[in-house]
Design an enzyme around this catalytic site. Structure first.
Site, short mmCIF file in Angstrom:
data_model
loop_
_atom_site.label_atom_id
_atom_site.label_comp_id
_atom_site.label_asym_id
_atom_site.label_seq_id
_atom_site.Cartn_x
_atom_site.Cartn_y
_atom_site.Cartn_z
N HIS A 17 3.45 -41.27 83.06
CA HIS A 17 4.46 -40.55 82.13
C HIS A 17 5.72 -41.80 81.88
CE1 HIS A 17 4.27 -36.78 84.70
NE2 HIS A 17 3.69 -36.40 83.58
N LYS A 41 4.75 -21.67 85.32
CA LYS A 41 4.25 -21.97 86.85
C LYS A 41 5.27 -22.39 87.70
CE LYS A 41 3.12 -26.52 84.95
NZ LYS A 41 2.05 -27.42 84.56
N ARG A 90 -4.52 -37.66 78.75
CA ARG A 90 -5.38 -38.65 79.51
C ARG A 90 -6.81 -38.39 79.17
NH1 ARG A 90 -2.67 -35.88 84.52
NH2 ARG A 90 -3.20 -34.16 83.00
N SER A 128 0.32 -35.43 88.41
CA SER A 128 1.54 -35.20 89.49
C SER A 128 0.89 -34.42 90.73
CB SER A 128 2.68 -34.19 88.90
OG SER A 128 3.41 -34.94 87.91
O1 PNS Z 1 4.14 -31.13 81.84
P1 PNS Z 1 3.61 -29.60 81.27
O2 PNS Z 1 3.62 -28.59 82.39
O3 PNS Z 1 2.45 -29.92 80.71
O4 PNS Z 1 4.54 -29.28 80.08
C1 PNS Z 1 4.60 -28.11 79.40
C2 PNS Z 1 5.65 -27.83 78.26
C3 PNS Z 1 6.86 -27.93 79.22
C4 PNS Z 1 5.65 -28.92 77.55
C5 PNS Z 1 5.62 -26.58 77.77
O5 PNS Z 1 5.14 -25.70 78.72
C6 PNS Z 1 6.45 -25.99 76.85
O6 PNS Z 1 6.93 -26.46 75.95
N1 PNS Z 1 7.10 -24.98 77.25
C7 PNS Z 1 8.35 -24.21 76.57
C8 PNS Z 1 7.91 -22.83 75.81
C9 PNS Z 1 7.48 -23.19 74.57
O7 PNS Z 1 8.25 -23.77 73.63
N2 PNS Z 1 6.08 -22.61 74.31
C10 PNS Z 1 5.70 -22.36 73.01
C11 PNS Z 1 4.71 -23.55 72.69
S1 PNS Z 1 3.40 -23.48 73.57
#
Ligand code: PNS
Length: 158
Positions: A17, A41, A90, A128
């Protein structure tokens, strides 16, 4: 003023990151690293812990801010007047999910572009989840996480 939002769980931030943050900061005037607050989650680290580790890690980066959000990412990006969403890629296994997310976000907010940074090969294996597993089982995470995270992991993963 070109602003990008780099969203994620950051549970915790890894050197992968961090590499993306550094590279994005070369392309944008401001990079807001945005920690999700109300994820689907469960996370090991509390929001406060995740923010603290991030803030310590990027403390000396002039163009980088740390924030948190709940609700739709595109709404948060708009509220910050961001033109772009940054995500790291990745391996091929990341692609399906990222592709779907980018297209969904574009449908909702056509003016916001998702930009992918290919991981540096040095960090392509990192996640992570594995970092937490290694720390919980007493292994060394040297070279995998920034030092504030390594210090926090020594206190235990919770
Ligand atoms: O590090 P991660 O868990 O892969 O991040 C995922 C994240 C936070 C980017 C994604 O879950 C997110 O944007 N959540 C907010 C809800 C949202 O906007 N959902 C609609 C688009 S998929």
């Amino acid at each position: 003023m070109k602003t990008a939002v780099y969203p994620g769980s950051f549970d915790p931030i890894t050197n992968g990151h961090l590499d993306v943050i550094k590279r994005a900061a070369k392309l944008f005037d401001k990079v807001i690293v945005a920690v999700i607050r109300n994820p689907g989650k469960t996370h090991n680290f509390s929001l406060a812990d995740r923010l603290e580790m991030l803030k310590q890690t990027v403390a000396n980066f002039k163009k980088v801010e740390v924030g948190s959000f709940e609700g739709l990412l595109v709404d948060y990006a708009k509220s910050k007047k961001a033109s772009s969403i940054i995500r790291g890629l990745r391996a091929v296994s990341d692609f399906d999910y990222e592709f779907q997310m980018a297209l969904t976000n574009r449908k909702m907010a056509p003016g916001i572009e998702t930009i992918f940074f290919m991981t540096d090969y040095k960090y392509s294996y990192l996640s992570s989840s594995f970092v937490k597993q290694i720390a919980a089982l007493g292994g060394s995470v040297v070279g995998m996480v920034p030092s504030p995270v390594a210090r926090r992991l020594k206190k235990g993963v919770k």
